[in-house]
Design an enzyme around this catalytic site. Structure first.
Site: not given
Ligand SMILES: [Fe+2]
Length: 320
Positions: A12, A59, A196, A243
């Site tokens: 996302h 977020h 990431h 995530e």
């Molecule tokens: Fe995210």
């Protein structure tokens, strides 16, 4: 009864949303990413789910550091796009499915998974970017193709839930969906990742080997994935790679044996590995004996259609 027919895993990355919103999808850098979702969009148009459950993380848009629920289920009738610092994304308001969402909340909580119930909530790129990737670009004044039930998971502040907790929550969601009386075809998204790291000395970390093994094991050995501890995600997939536990809610909601319909992986998009997978439950065998199957199938299907149509009409009335 309602039934989960497929699970979708999707990154996302916020920059993907910015590329869509600013008309950059045909630029070579982004074309590489978006072309990987063309087959998925065709699959989604053909599949036409009645409702989608989307597991994502907020977020710091709907929740601040002052209050972070571990699992938060959206039970509202609609979820406006959040302002993430440069105005809300130009996408339609996400329409919910309060009746099914409330049923899931009741079923899952009585099944001993404590959820926070959100009757008002804005949603950020964590949810709307995967929607764009699977449903395509939708005009701000139009409607998304189906209603959505958001499930926000805390992966931004320690301690996030374990992968095993997520996997078991997926199974509870599946039991909840299957105890809903209306004949609905449901898809469930797990979003985020893949590997990431956004900040610190390891910023830009991408681990394709880890990502590929994760995608492989979603079909082959999801229980192995459910046993991965947080520290392994941190070390191998980067701080934000945590995530990926959200994909295990999606996987837990599916059958033990699934078919991999499609997979796409590319690096990088922004500073993230982009991963995507579609897993489909196999058609269930009819309980009727072969001798009686044709006769039994017709009335069943005839009875089911109006029920599904009625459920869909309820949503359409709400939209208008
Ligand atoms: Fe995210």
């Amino acid at each position: 009864m309602a039934r989960i027919i497929a699970g979708i895993g999707s990154s996302h990355v916020p920059a993907i949303g910015a590329a869509i919103d600013n008309g950059k999808t045909e630029e070579p850098y982004w074309k590489r990413v978006f072309s990987g979702f063309e087959k998925s969009q065709a699959w989604m148009r053909e599949t036409k789910p009645d409702v989608a459950i989307i597991v994502y993380n907020d977020h710091a848009s709907a929740f601040s550091v002052e209050m972070i629920p571990t699992f938060a289920l959206g039970c509202a009738a609609e979820f406006p796009p959040a302002d993430e610092g440069w105005g809300p994304r130009p996408v339609p308001v996400v329409e919910g499915y309060p009746a099914l969402a409330s049923h899931i909340a009741q079923s899952v909580i009585l099944d001993e998974f404590d959820l926070t119930i959100c009757n008002k909530m804005e949603v950020d790129h964590g949810m709307t970017v995967p929607m764009n990737l699977l449903f395509g670009k939708v005009d701000k004044n139009a409607h998304w193709p189906c209603p959505v039930i958001p499930l926000a998971v805390n992966v931004v502040m320690y301690p996030p839930p374990t992968g095993h907790r997520c996997y078991m929550l997926g199974k509870a969601i599946r039991r909840a969906v299957e105890s809903y009386p209306d004949d609905l075809r449901v898809v469930i998204f797990g979003t985020g990742g893949l590997s990431h790291q956004i900040s610190g000395p390891r910023a830009g970390l991408i681990n394709s080997k880890w990502d590929t093994a994760f995608l492989d094991n979603l079909s082959k050995d999801p229980q192995k994935l459910a046993r991965i501890p947080h520290v392994d995600y941190m070390r191998e997939a980067g701080a934000e790679g945590i995530e990926m536990v959200m994909w295990l809610i999606m996987r837990g909601a599916l059958d033990d044996k699934v078919d991999e319909v499609y997979r796409f992986y590319t690096v990088p998009a922004s500073n993230t590995a982009v991963g995507h997978i579609i897993l489909a439950n196999r058609p269930r065998a009819s309980k009727a004996s072969p001798k009686h199957k044709p006769a039994a199938a017709k009335p069943k299907r005839a009875a089911a259609k109006p029920k599904r149509a009625a459920a869909r009409a309820k949503v359409d009335r709400k939209r208008s």
